[in-house]
Design a protein around this motif. Sequence first.
Motif, short mmCIF file in Angstrom:
data_model
loop_
_atom_site.label_atom_id
_atom_site.label_comp_id
_atom_site.label_asym_id
_atom_site.label_seq_id
_atom_site.Cartn_x
_atom_site.Cartn_y
_atom_site.Cartn_z
N HIS A 754 -50.43 8.63 -54.91
CA HIS A 754 -49.41 8.01 -54.05
C HIS A 754 -48.99 6.68 -54.65
O HIS A 754 -49.61 6.18 -55.60
N ASP A 755 -47.97 6.06 -54.05
CA ASP A 755 -47.49 4.76 -54.55
C ASP A 755 -47.76 3.63 -53.57
O ASP A 755 -47.27 2.51 -53.76
N ALA A 756 -48.53 3.90 -52.50
CA ALA A 756 -48.80 2.87 -51.51
C ALA A 756 -49.75 1.81 -52.07
O ALA A 756 -50.54 2.07 -52.98
N GLU A 757 -49.68 0.62 -51.50
CA GLU A 757 -50.54 -0.46 -51.95
C GLU A 757 -51.93 -0.37 -51.34
O GLU A 757 -52.87 -1.01 -51.83
N SER A 758 -52.05 0.42 -50.26
CA SER A 758 -53.34 0.59 -49.59
C SER A 758 -53.82 2.02 -49.79
O SER A 758 -53.03 2.93 -50.12
N PRO A 759 -55.11 2.28 -49.58
CA PRO A 759 -55.60 3.65 -49.71
C PRO A 759 -54.90 4.60 -48.75
O PRO A 759 -54.51 4.23 -47.64
N ALA A 784 -54.98 2.76 -54.27
CA ALA A 784 -53.73 2.45 -54.94
C ALA A 784 -53.87 2.71 -56.44
O ALA A 784 -54.83 2.24 -57.07
N GLY A 785 -52.94 3.45 -56.99
CA GLY A 785 -52.93 3.73 -58.42
C GLY A 785 -53.92 4.79 -58.87
O GLY A 785 -53.99 5.11 -60.06
N GLN A 786 -54.68 5.37 -57.94
CA GLN A 786 -55.69 6.36 -58.31
C GLN A 786 -55.16 7.78 -58.16
O GLN A 786 -54.40 8.08 -57.23
N ALA A 805 -50.63 13.33 -45.20
CA ALA A 805 -51.00 11.96 -45.54
C ALA A 805 -51.11 11.13 -44.26
O ALA A 805 -50.38 11.36 -43.30
N ASP A 806 -52.02 10.16 -44.26
CA ASP A 806 -52.22 9.37 -43.03
C ASP A 806 -51.31 8.17 -42.94
O ASP A 806 -51.36 7.42 -41.96
N ARG A 807 -50.46 7.94 -43.96
CA ARG A 807 -49.51 6.83 -43.90
C ARG A 807 -48.28 7.17 -44.72
O ARG A 807 -48.34 8.01 -45.63
N PRO A 808 -47.14 6.55 -44.42
CA PRO A 808 -45.93 6.81 -45.21
C PRO A 808 -46.14 6.35 -46.66
O PRO A 808 -46.75 5.31 -46.91
N CYS A 809 -45.64 7.16 -47.57
CA CYS A 809 -45.75 6.80 -48.98
C CYS A 809 -44.93 7.79 -49.79
O CYS A 809 -44.37 8.76 -49.26
N ARG A 810 -44.85 7.55 -51.06
CA ARG A 810 -44.32 8.54 -51.99
C ARG A 810 -45.53 9.24 -52.58
O ARG A 810 -46.30 8.63 -53.32
N ALA A 811 -45.69 10.53 -52.27
CA ALA A 811 -46.96 11.21 -52.53
C ALA A 811 -46.79 12.34 -53.53
O ALA A 811 -45.72 12.96 -53.65
#
Length: 818
Positions: A754-759, A784-786, A805-811
């Motif tokens: 994903h591209d989110a800053e949080s897990p 993040a970044g993994q 996914a548990d939060r909005p993101c680009r996944a």
Amino acid sequence: MLRRPFLFCLVALFGCADVFLGAETLVGSAGQQHFSGIYPHLAYFNEQGECGTGAVVPWADRLWVITYGPHLPGGSSDKLYEIDASLSVVIRPESIGGTPANRMIHRESNQLFIGPYAVDAQRNVRSIPYATMHGRHTANMRHLTDPANKIYYATMEEGFYEVDVHTLAVTELYADANRDPKGLAGSLLPGYHGKGAYSGQGRVVYANNGEASAEARRRPDIPSGCLAEWDRRDWTVVRRNQFTEVTGPGGIHGNAHPETDPIWSIGWDHRSLLLKVLDGGRWHLYRLPKAAHTYDGAHGWNTEWPRIREIGEDDLLMTMHGTFWRFPSSFSAARAAGIRPRSTYLKIIGDFCRWHDRLVFGCDDAAKSEFLNKRRAKGALQGPGQSQSNLWFTDPKLLDQLGPALGRGAVWIKDAVSAGAWSDPYLFAGYDRRGAHLNHAGDAPVTFDFEVDSDGQGRWSKLRSVTVPAAGYAWVEFPCGEQGEWIRVRPDRDCDQATVLFQYSNADPRPETADAIFDGLARVDDASSAAGLMRCRGENLRTLSLAAMTASAQAAVDVGFYELDAEAKLTRVEDAAAHTWLKQNAAIPQGILSVDAASVIYMDDADRRWRLPKGDPAFDALTGVGLLRIAREVVTERDLFQSHGTFYELPAENAGGLAKIRPVATHNRRIMDYCSYRGMLVLTGISGGENNRRIIRSDDGQAAVWLGAVDDLWKLGKPRGQGGPWKQTPVEAGQPSDPYLMTGYDRKSIQLAHDAESPVIFTVQVDITGDGVWCTYQSFTATAGQTVTHDFPEGFGAYWLRVIADRPCRATAQLVYR
């Protein structure tokens, strides 16, 4: 259809490169060519909406074959065929057609009863008129009180007759429902669409496998069919489910010891296959897995005639739901051991036998009507112009060499189960990889106890216990050391909606590369190929029409109109009207499939969105533009589906549709069209292959096709692919992805990012039944970044996968199948 007997002339075609040899040899003439054991000159046709093979029986130094049309209780243009060892064919003048699938060898009178015909040892044929014995003859049984002089006939619509084997005098015991213009199913028994019948232990046992209702044509999971018995006074329903074959160790001769020999009947429900065994006057039930769902459908039309029959080996052969099964002739309630899968297959088989050194399968290949099997993916594609089928001659070794064994089936699917109630016994043996999905909807944990019957003698011992959390799910894998013939399970508390579904498979040893028999099929990146659209012609022409084209890049240019004939000669024909008609009525629809960065997208006829794996990237530009056939019948009442370089077996919508699809082979070839002709599989998309005898080129060298059998496709390349529901896709929290295909692949892994800053927590869910029973397989946390990579257990399988996914993101959720 010709209406007088004639002998097929055997002419020199190519030479004798593939003549069968053996100690007891089916020789054929030097000029007869076959393609994967299918001889084009042996194909049979009729004037009806279907031309299936009802029975094949060796008798009096000949092979006897009957064909049938779909619903013809008073006769038809179908024939009785007599074939000798040189593969010369006589159409018997006594032929009266109909919809027959019965056969019995009557020992005392030394006669073969096949369809409405009695054939003696000198090959004299007598016919019983349909005016005398009306109905669609489906089974013969030995008589309960006078077996030396009489036999029983059963029809598909509950007609039962007693026939004198000497005079052929007929006594009606129960009227066939077709006698009543308002009737169809008949009022004698629940269900409809009779199949098998047999006698023994003082009774006649009869099976039907359908339901005559509009709902049965839509839903495969409603109550349907029945197994029943008659004691010469009353009928009793044994079980209200769909059943087909009824037989015993005596096979088509009848049991040698009818008072004590067991009777077997094979059937199914929406959970699994069902095997009923009558032993010592008591019925016993066993469950087995399904490989294919194409045979499902509560109407019962999709099965033809599954059989259990002797083939010259120690074990019998059983055909059921796409698996060739090893079935012990000694199978009984006391010796319930030895049933094993051999391989999976695609042909639709009405009957089979051992003849000389070969197995002969009588098939149902191309039905003009195509019945209920309609879908948008076919576009305006017309069915074949004339119904036709053929025999398929194989080496017995082929039974172990086709598709890898696959078995999916349940003892319960969202069923109410009482605490301590044992399930039916379910097959536990014969597969390398075995596991079970457990799920329930209760508000407290449930412990499921498993027991095994190690040797089929009914002695159960504890295997293990598994506790599933409240409203939860668990996957349990059975290692190789846990052995047994049968497994059963019980919960420790009442469950309103319990599901226990077993997932079995064998390792798939096939290479990714195609067998040499496919040399000359164009690769997706070839600069050009000999392509075209095809359809079997009608009007009794018995040829295959080809609108030949040259395919290159994203275009196909007309070459001309051609016909393929029984001698496998491809000839240019100047017929502009036929050429135009073919291009219009065999056109490949556009826009059915599409691709995005993640995977292939398909919208089914109920507007449900599904995702499938990708093959070679070059298919992206060829997908959805009308250059590659998507769906077509190449055997009756199910489709061969093609997407992004993979062939799939696709059930009719009434048997589950795309939700129950399974991959057959990944080819990564530019195959424009495919169809059935004279029992063969025909492919277009040729580039090279000059030394491949399966490539048939036109007399002018401008057109070409490939010829073989549909089950050759198992050699085209192991199913594989990559893709998933997301690839750098904007997603909302808690919103499930589209379903992505998971079933039928050997080794599976998933990558999550994903591209989110949080897990982000990714929850991977699987549809364990193909009917929307979604269960949480596992949750994965990606920082993040993994990129999180997970290899699924070797034995794990499910129909579909989705991710939340548990939060909005680009996944990204991408799978690799190997």
